[in-house]
Motif scaffolding. Sequence first.
Motif, PDB file in Angstrom:
ATOM      1  N   GLU A 135     -24.135  -3.635 -56.904  1.00  0.00           N
ATOM      2  CA  GLU A 135     -24.682  -4.903 -56.416  1.00  0.00           C
ATOM      3  C   GLU A 135     -23.912  -5.395 -55.202  1.00  0.00           C
ATOM      4  O   GLU A 135     -24.500  -5.880 -54.227  1.00  0.00           O
ATOM      5  CB  GLU A 135     -24.644  -5.952 -57.526  1.00  0.00           C
ATOM      6  CG  GLU A 135     -25.215  -7.301 -57.122  1.00  0.00           C
ATOM      7  CD  GLU A 135     -25.187  -8.297 -58.248  1.00  0.00           C
ATOM      8  OE1 GLU A 135     -24.730  -9.441 -58.027  1.00  0.00           O
ATOM      9  OE2 GLU A 135     -25.605  -7.931 -59.365  1.00  0.00           O
ATOM     10  N   PHE A 138     -24.812  -3.356 -52.201  1.00  0.00           N
ATOM     11  CA  PHE A 138     -26.136  -3.734 -51.723  1.00  0.00           C
ATOM     12  C   PHE A 138     -26.089  -5.061 -50.961  1.00  0.00           C
ATOM     13  O   PHE A 138     -26.703  -5.188 -49.886  1.00  0.00           O
ATOM     14  CB  PHE A 138     -27.103  -3.847 -52.903  1.00  0.00           C
ATOM     15  CG  PHE A 138     -28.467  -4.340 -52.507  1.00  0.00           C
ATOM     16  CD1 PHE A 138     -29.393  -3.476 -51.958  1.00  0.00           C
ATOM     17  CD2 PHE A 138     -28.813  -5.673 -52.657  1.00  0.00           C
ATOM     18  CE1 PHE A 138     -30.641  -3.924 -51.569  1.00  0.00           C
ATOM     19  CE2 PHE A 138     -30.057  -6.135 -52.278  1.00  0.00           C
ATOM     20  CZ  PHE A 138     -30.972  -5.260 -51.733  1.00  0.00           C
ATOM     21  N   TYR A 235     -34.195  -4.403 -54.916  1.00  0.00           N
ATOM     22  CA  TYR A 235     -33.043  -4.113 -55.780  1.00  0.00           C
ATOM     23  C   TYR A 235     -33.273  -4.669 -57.184  1.00  0.00           C
ATOM     24  O   TYR A 235     -33.034  -3.980 -58.185  1.00  0.00           O
ATOM     25  CB  TYR A 235     -31.773  -4.702 -55.176  1.00  0.00           C
ATOM     26  CG  TYR A 235     -30.554  -4.509 -56.052  1.00  0.00           C
ATOM     27  CD1 TYR A 235     -29.760  -3.378 -55.925  1.00  0.00           C
ATOM     28  CD2 TYR A 235     -30.199  -5.454 -57.022  1.00  0.00           C
ATOM     29  CE1 TYR A 235     -28.649  -3.180 -56.744  1.00  0.00           C
ATOM     30  CE2 TYR A 235     -29.094  -5.269 -57.841  1.00  0.00           C
ATOM     31  CZ  TYR A 235     -28.326  -4.139 -57.691  1.00  0.00           C
ATOM     32  OH  TYR A 235     -27.231  -3.946 -58.502  1.00  0.00           O
ATOM     33  N   ARG A 239     -33.518  -2.407 -60.469  1.00  0.00           N
ATOM     34  CA  ARG A 239     -32.423  -2.567 -61.432  1.00  0.00           C
ATOM     35  C   ARG A 239     -32.945  -2.856 -62.826  1.00  0.00           C
ATOM     36  O   ARG A 239     -32.400  -2.369 -63.823  1.00  0.00           O
ATOM     37  CB  ARG A 239     -31.498  -3.694 -60.975  1.00  0.00           C
ATOM     38  CG  ARG A 239     -30.256  -3.881 -61.850  1.00  0.00           C
ATOM     39  CD  ARG A 239     -29.474  -5.113 -61.388  1.00  0.00           C
ATOM     40  NE  ARG A 239     -28.217  -5.262 -62.104  1.00  0.00           N
ATOM     41  CZ  ARG A 239     -28.083  -5.847 -63.294  1.00  0.00           C
ATOM     42  NH1 ARG A 239     -29.160  -6.317 -63.908  1.00  0.00           N
ATOM     43  NH2 ARG A 239     -26.891  -5.962 -63.859  1.00  0.00           N
ATOM     44  N   LEU A 248     -29.537   0.512 -56.250  1.00  0.00           N
ATOM     45  CA  LEU A 248     -28.886   0.592 -54.935  1.00  0.00           C
ATOM     46  C   LEU A 248     -29.583   1.628 -54.059  1.00  0.00           C
ATOM     47  O   LEU A 248     -29.842   1.384 -52.871  1.00  0.00           O
ATOM     48  CB  LEU A 248     -27.410   0.938 -55.109  1.00  0.00           C
ATOM     49  CG  LEU A 248     -26.610   1.186 -53.826  1.00  0.00           C
ATOM     50  CD1 LEU A 248     -26.600  -0.050 -52.942  1.00  0.00           C
ATOM     51  CD2 LEU A 248     -25.184   1.616 -54.161  1.00  0.00           C
ATOM     52  N   GLY A 251     -32.964   0.170 -52.933  1.00  0.00           N
ATOM     53  CA  GLY A 251     -32.819  -0.814 -51.870  1.00  0.00           C
ATOM     54  C   GLY A 251     -32.474  -0.170 -50.540  1.00  0.00           C
ATOM     55  O   GLY A 251     -33.023  -0.553 -49.486  1.00  0.00           O
TER      56      GLY A 251
END
Length: 668
Positions: A135, A138, A235, A239, A248, A251
């Motif tokens: 996260e 990203f 994302y 997820r 990830l 994205g």
Amino acid sequence: MFIRDRLAPLIAKGARPWIGFIWLYLFTLLWHFMAGGSVTAIAAAWLLSLLLGGLLCGDIFLNWALRDNQKFNNLPAKLVAGLLLTNICLYFMIWVLPCGLTANWLLFLGAILILWCFARPTRTDMLLPAGNGPELYFMLAAPLAVTAWCQDILHPIVMDAEGRATFHAWQDVPFHLSQISTFTASGFGPTAQAYHMTSYLLPATLVYTTGSSLLVSYASLLLPLGILISFLAAYALARSIFGQWPALAAGLALMVLPDASQQGFINAFLGYHWLQQVAPASAYGIAGAAFAFMLLLEACRTNQFRLICWGYAFVVVTLLYKAQIFVAISWLAFVFPALFIAGIARKYRLLLVLLLSAVFTGVIAASQSIPSVPIIKLDGSSLMPYSSFILSSMENGFIKHLFTSIFDSSENNVYLRAAAFILMLMICTFGAFSLIYAALVGQMKRCFTTAIWMFPLLVVAVYLVMACFLAFDERGIGKPEELLHRHFVWAYFTLVIWCGAAVYRLIFGNAPPAGNQVKYIISMLVLFSAITPVSYGRGMQAMKNWGMNYPEFPACQVNAALYIRDHSAKDDVAQDSMNDHFLILSTLSGRQPFAVDAGGSRAPLGIQSRLRQLRQLSDLQYGGDAEFFMKSNAIKWYILNPGEHPRWASAMQQHAVFECEGYRVYHF
């Protein structure tokens, strides 16, 4: 004291969960600086309040509506839900509250802060839970990608030494700015038609509260924030289905990989990144659609009726942002739980899908009696002209020559033409991603549930059916082909993030790549792929593949509009003697015109009557008559263009306040 005590546990947990949030805030400041040349203290404070307000709103939604479901407990998901709902709240507030945009914003922030304090009496750490590596990576990459894709619009006006001003903006940008201006003219009681206008509320509030220009609000907020939200939605959706590491990859695939038009299948009209730039509401609509199906997919997995209801609510949210995407997702979202939720026998499942489809068809049929609703009819009447138009928008080459031959040989054979057009759309819309999905689908069947592997297939199928068989809209609500074309970005978005997430999940699982050598190779590939936004972001809004250039205007025309902006009040009316055909005066001054002759669709009622009045103005002989006309129509500012010499102008020199190479500004 109460609020400070509530925030103390958050501060005590350390700064790491806030790194992504702070990084994002710094980039919003950078975008504002690049577009406007400076960042005032009030603009910096407002941008911070925007991100904090969106985060708090998303956290409240997670707590209240989703009951802290861990699938959605991450910064991207909270920002997507929170920022979308923030715009929605502001949109409805301007209709029901007799306050200005600034007062509405302060009321919203106060209400959100109070609600959050009561929603989190003990779990204040839930606002930003301890961040994980994927996260954070990203959140660090997404603003960089947005900056690269938006590099031109972040420098919206460039003056050269020859007295020309170049606008790094697509030709429709002045229209978007005029819509923002309708909300900022008075600060409440909008006169704009309620046609997916919700995305304009935050830029309008920025203008009204901080004094920023319309162009800066578009270039630094409306467009980059929309693209950012679409990345965050990619994302968050991936997820919730595949896990954080595949998310990830999903994205990054959306952010840095070239779309079909950039892969060599050159059809700029079907370029994902181009349409996201020139139609900014699409990015907000995609985010709403992604969040809706995130909820519906989780509802099918857990059999939670509550999540189905909230998924349907976000389908309606999508309507308020981008009507074309709403039309593309509404049927699939409506029947999706009946298709995939567990516990329903196959024969009853089919009957339920048919029943829901019949209800949906009935609603569509009933809506056709409303004049403001476009024609929605699957009769195939647009197949021949639309397929020919898509073919003509391709650059010359082998693919165009191939499909030209196929179309010519099909003549009036509708079935052959439709099959060829579907193949062409698959190639020109998705490029290599359609082949990647086809290669993955067998493995996905073995590893994922039916709902997961079939979802992108259903989205693409809906897109192809609408593009091939939906009728053109003849009511003039938008361009005739809008319902056939504009929603392709949703199909591309879905297919790309599914390919990116599935490839990673099937190779590495939900874990980081094993081995330093593999990590090094993947890192190098990601860095190399960053060439795509850096390279293709330059000239993106001009549609350079079609040989188009950015529009240029005399610098004095620009300076005249800027003079009016700097010396007028927010509610002043400014009129251009040529009726502001290119919307330059409205765009740069931020002031409402008496009348604009810009052509196009959705022209306001009564515009022709006002244009006739302005034609009569040019025939007036005496200054007193012209002054009476201006005052009786509340026109405070009037620009005469070079070469225009109405007989009343020489008697009105006392009202002339600005002059530059034939452009003259009068103040009444």
